[in-house]
Design an enzyme around this catalytic site. Structure first.
Site, PDB file in Angstrom:
ATOM      1  N   HIS A 147       9.670  -1.659   3.245  1.00  0.00           N
ATOM      2  CA  HIS A 147       8.229  -1.744   3.007  1.00  0.00           C
ATOM      3  C   HIS A 147       7.916  -1.101   1.668  1.00  0.00           C
ATOM      4  O   HIS A 147       8.533  -0.108   1.284  1.00  0.00           O
ATOM      5  CB  HIS A 147       7.451  -1.036   4.128  1.00  0.00           C
ATOM      6  N   HIS A 194       5.264 -11.574   3.022  1.00  0.00           N
ATOM      7  CA  HIS A 194       4.098 -10.915   3.627  1.00  0.00           C
ATOM      8  C   HIS A 194       4.094 -11.298   5.101  1.00  0.00           C
ATOM      9  O   HIS A 194       5.042 -11.014   5.820  1.00  0.00           O
ATOM     10  CB  HIS A 194       2.837 -11.362   2.896  1.00  0.00           C
ATOM     11  N   ASP A 210       6.599  -6.427  11.131  1.00  0.00           N
ATOM     12  CA  ASP A 210       7.004  -7.781  11.507  1.00  0.00           C
ATOM     13  C   ASP A 210       8.178  -7.785  12.480  1.00  0.00           C
ATOM     14  O   ASP A 210       8.345  -8.733  13.249  1.00  0.00           O
ATOM     15  CB  ASP A 210       7.393  -8.581  10.257  1.00  0.00           C
TER      16      ASP A 210
END
Length: 371
Positions: A258, A218, A308
């Site tokens: 994702h 995460h 990210d």
């Protein structure tokens, strides 16, 4: 039917945000993330999430001033920040401090719309202070206290660095916080809603969310991305050789793929833009290396970059320590977590899914002396 990881399970209805994974779209309260990144501020975005509409000019001024007046953390919380072991990860520091702040709230267990909004403001305003204090204490520097006249992002950079914040850096961080503010039922958000569904207090829900965010699958991925970039940049292997080695070892390439998006993460599109601007300002080439890695991973795995991936380049250019990347994620996502908790409280139903038992049954108990 059992769906591992709750993949494709619709757990609840919400009016907060919308994702179209096939088209690569993300909206907060109906507004495109691209428009918000271009035109909005983090304070305005928080107002939008909490109130369901964009504020008028005077409302935004009052709201921003209200948040600015809540930035100082209780003196009782500063002591524990100085006494935690040196090995303590910044996310552990953050969740510990949030829990301590909750213990000092006289209205901790009051759950009503007014009190929930007040707690949301308190937590959102104090988190940047906690993070900045933790970073400076670890480096043996004196604390730099918040300034009311600065915006949310500018004030954090002021507290972190102790110097007047650069306008480009302020804009970059502000945009990053907007892009991280909300993202439907990700793991940390869902954990905060589960806590709220038990009628636990808001601080408990945020502690649950921060603990969940810390995982490398995460929010922890952004730290893994910068570690990858530095290893490639400073090592003897080319980017392609490094990636091939990791794949041969069965390892995941951080910052790619994702659960929901089948395209490039729309947040990554915006973060790439501000990463390039910061690179140009600082004379760095993190973005060009990231672009090269992005193409290699796409060619080899057909995977797209997620939020990210380019966030790491933004943070390294802002001189944020690597292990503070996840707290910065939390600093943005706090707006979404609190919004979801308030929505959960409003029409609450205890979140309690079922499980399918696959163990043994009807076993005979054998007394201890006969085993």
């Amino acid at each position: 039917m059992v769906k591992e990881g709750m993949k494709n399970v619709v757990a609840l209805e919400s009016k907060i945000s919308r994702i179209d994974g096939k088209k690569g779209e993300l909206e907060y309260r109906g507004y495109s993330i691209h428009d918000l990144a271009k035109h909005s501020s983090y304070e305005e975005t928080a107002y939008l999430l909490w109130h369901g509409r964009l504020p008028k000019e005077n409302e935004l001024e009052e709201f921003s001033a209200d948040l600015a007046g809540r930035r100082r953390i209780p003196p009782e919380v500063i002591g524990p920040l100085t006494s935690l072991p040196d090995i303590t990860h910044p996310m552990v520091i953050l969740r510990t401090a949030i829990s301590y702040c909750g213990s000092l709230d006289e209205n901790l267990h009051e759950i009503n719309p007014e009190e929930n909004l007040c707690k949301s403001k308190e937590i959102l305003a104090m988190i940047p202070t906690i993070i900045a204090y933790a970073a400076r204490l670890r480096e043996g520097k004196s604390l730099v206290h918040p300034r009311r006249e600065l915006g949310h992002a500018a004030n954090f950079l002021w507290m972190l660095k102790g110097s007047e914040p650069d306008p480009i850096e302020v804009e970059a961080l502000d945009t990053d916080l907007i892009l991280h503010a909300e993202h439907t039922l990700n793991a940390s958000t869902y954990s905060s809603r589960i806590a709220a569904s038990t009628l636990s207090d808001m601080y408990a829900g945020i502690v649950s969310a921060t603990g969940t965010l810390m995982g490398p699958l995460h929010g922890g991925a952004s730290q893994a991305v910068i570690e990858m970039l530095k290893e490639i940049k400073e090592g003897d292997l080319s980017a392609e050789e490094w990636i091939e080695n990791k794949l041969d070892e069965g390892e995941h390439i951080p910052g790619f793929g994702h659960r929901v998006y089948k395209t490039k993460d729309p947040r990554a599109i915006e973060l790439e833009k501000i990463a390039k601007r910061l690179d140009e300002k600082e004379g760095n080439d993190w973005t060009s290396l990231s672009n090269k890695i992005e193409k290699i991973v796409d060619d080899k795995l057909g995977l797209n970059s997620n939020v990210d991936f380019y966030a790491a380049t933004v943070y390294v250019n802002l001189e944020i320590p690597d292990d503070f990347f996840i707290p910065i994620f939390a600093m943005g996502r706090i707006a979404g977590w609190t919004t979801h908790m308030m929505e959960q409280y409003k029409e609450n139903k205890l979140i309690r899914p079922l499980q399918k038992y696959v163990g043994e049954t009807e076993k005979e108990y054998i007394p201890l002396e006969e085993r």
